[in-house]
Scaffold this motif. Sequence first.
Motif, short mmCIF file in Angstrom:
data_model
loop_
_atom_site.label_atom_id
_atom_site.label_comp_id
_atom_site.label_asym_id
_atom_site.label_seq_id
_atom_site.Cartn_x
_atom_site.Cartn_y
_atom_site.Cartn_z
N LEU A 254 -5.10 14.09 -1.78
CA LEU A 254 -4.07 13.05 -1.78
C LEU A 254 -2.79 13.54 -1.11
O LEU A 254 -2.13 12.78 -0.40
N LYS A 255 -2.45 14.80 -1.30
CA LYS A 255 -1.27 15.37 -0.64
C LYS A 255 -1.49 15.42 0.87
O LYS A 255 -0.59 15.11 1.66
N LEU A 256 -2.70 15.82 1.29
CA LEU A 256 -3.03 15.81 2.71
C LEU A 256 -2.88 14.41 3.30
O LEU A 256 -2.36 14.24 4.40
N CYS A 257 -3.34 13.41 2.56
CA CYS A 257 -3.22 12.02 3.02
C CYS A 257 -1.76 11.62 3.19
O CYS A 257 -1.39 10.98 4.17
N GLU A 258 -0.94 12.02 2.25
CA GLU A 258 0.48 11.68 2.29
C GLU A 258 1.16 12.34 3.50
O GLU A 258 1.88 11.68 4.26
N ALA B 265 -16.11 9.20 -3.62
CA ALA B 265 -15.22 8.63 -4.63
C ALA B 265 -14.32 9.67 -5.28
O ALA B 265 -13.23 9.33 -5.77
N TRP B 266 -14.72 10.92 -5.29
CA TRP B 266 -13.92 11.98 -5.90
C TRP B 266 -12.53 12.11 -5.26
O TRP B 266 -11.60 12.59 -5.88
N MET B 267 -12.40 11.65 -4.01
CA MET B 267 -11.15 11.85 -3.28
C MET B 267 -9.95 11.22 -3.96
O MET B 267 -8.85 11.75 -3.87
N ILE B 268 -10.14 10.11 -4.64
CA ILE B 268 -8.99 9.44 -5.24
C ILE B 268 -8.43 10.20 -6.43
O ILE B 268 -7.34 9.89 -6.91
N MET C 294 0.86 -1.17 0.00
CA MET C 294 0.00 0.00 0.00
C MET C 294 0.90 1.23 0.00
O MET C 294 1.87 1.30 0.74
N ASP C 295 0.57 2.20 -0.83
CA ASP C 295 1.41 3.39 -0.86
C ASP C 295 1.01 4.36 0.25
O ASP C 295 0.00 4.18 0.93
N VAL C 296 1.81 5.39 0.42
CA VAL C 296 1.63 6.32 1.52
C VAL C 296 0.29 7.05 1.44
O VAL C 296 -0.39 7.22 2.45
N GLN C 297 -0.10 7.47 0.24
CA GLN C 297 -1.37 8.17 0.09
C GLN C 297 -2.55 7.29 0.48
O GLN C 297 -3.46 7.71 1.19
N LYS C 298 -2.53 6.04 0.03
CA LYS C 298 -3.63 5.13 0.36
C LYS C 298 -3.66 4.81 1.85
O LYS C 298 -4.74 4.71 2.43
N ALA C 299 -2.50 4.67 2.44
CA ALA C 299 -2.45 4.40 3.88
C ALA C 299 -3.01 5.59 4.66
O ALA C 299 -3.78 5.41 5.61
N GLY C 300 -2.63 6.80 4.26
CA GLY C 300 -3.16 7.99 4.90
C GLY C 300 -4.65 8.12 4.72
O GLY C 300 -5.39 8.49 5.64
N MET C 301 -5.13 7.80 3.52
CA MET C 301 -6.56 7.86 3.25
C MET C 301 -7.30 6.85 4.13
O MET C 301 -8.35 7.15 4.69
N ALA C 302 -6.74 5.66 4.26
CA ALA C 302 -7.37 4.64 5.09
C ALA C 302 -7.48 5.11 6.54
O ALA C 302 -8.52 4.95 7.18
N ARG C 303 -6.42 5.73 7.06
CA ARG C 303 -6.45 6.25 8.43
C ARG C 303 -7.53 7.31 8.58
O ARG C 303 -8.26 7.36 9.56
#
Length: 88
Positions: A31-35, A22-25, A1-10
């Motif tokens: 995505l930068k905030l997630c990272e 769904a627009w978030m992806i 899992m990449d950093v953006q997806k991990a942040g989004m999951a959290r």
Amino acid sequence: MDVQKAGMARLLLAAPDVRDSAWMIHDLTFLKLCEVYEHACLRRDVLRCAASKDDAALLKSEEECKSLEAAAIAYIRERQKFSGLGSH
């Protein structure tokens, strides 16, 4: 899992009411905030698990994570509110 997806999951665990967005992806700002959020959480997790505890650094790290989480959730909610993308 990449950093953006991990942040989004959290973030989605912290705010389950925004999961249907769904627009978030495709949103580069989100995505930068997630990272950034994921990197902050990883730093916090390292401090939590460190053999020698630095309470001041851990507290600062906890505050950074909470602040980034709140900013990302606010961004999602504002985006939903003004674009009509939310389910509320």
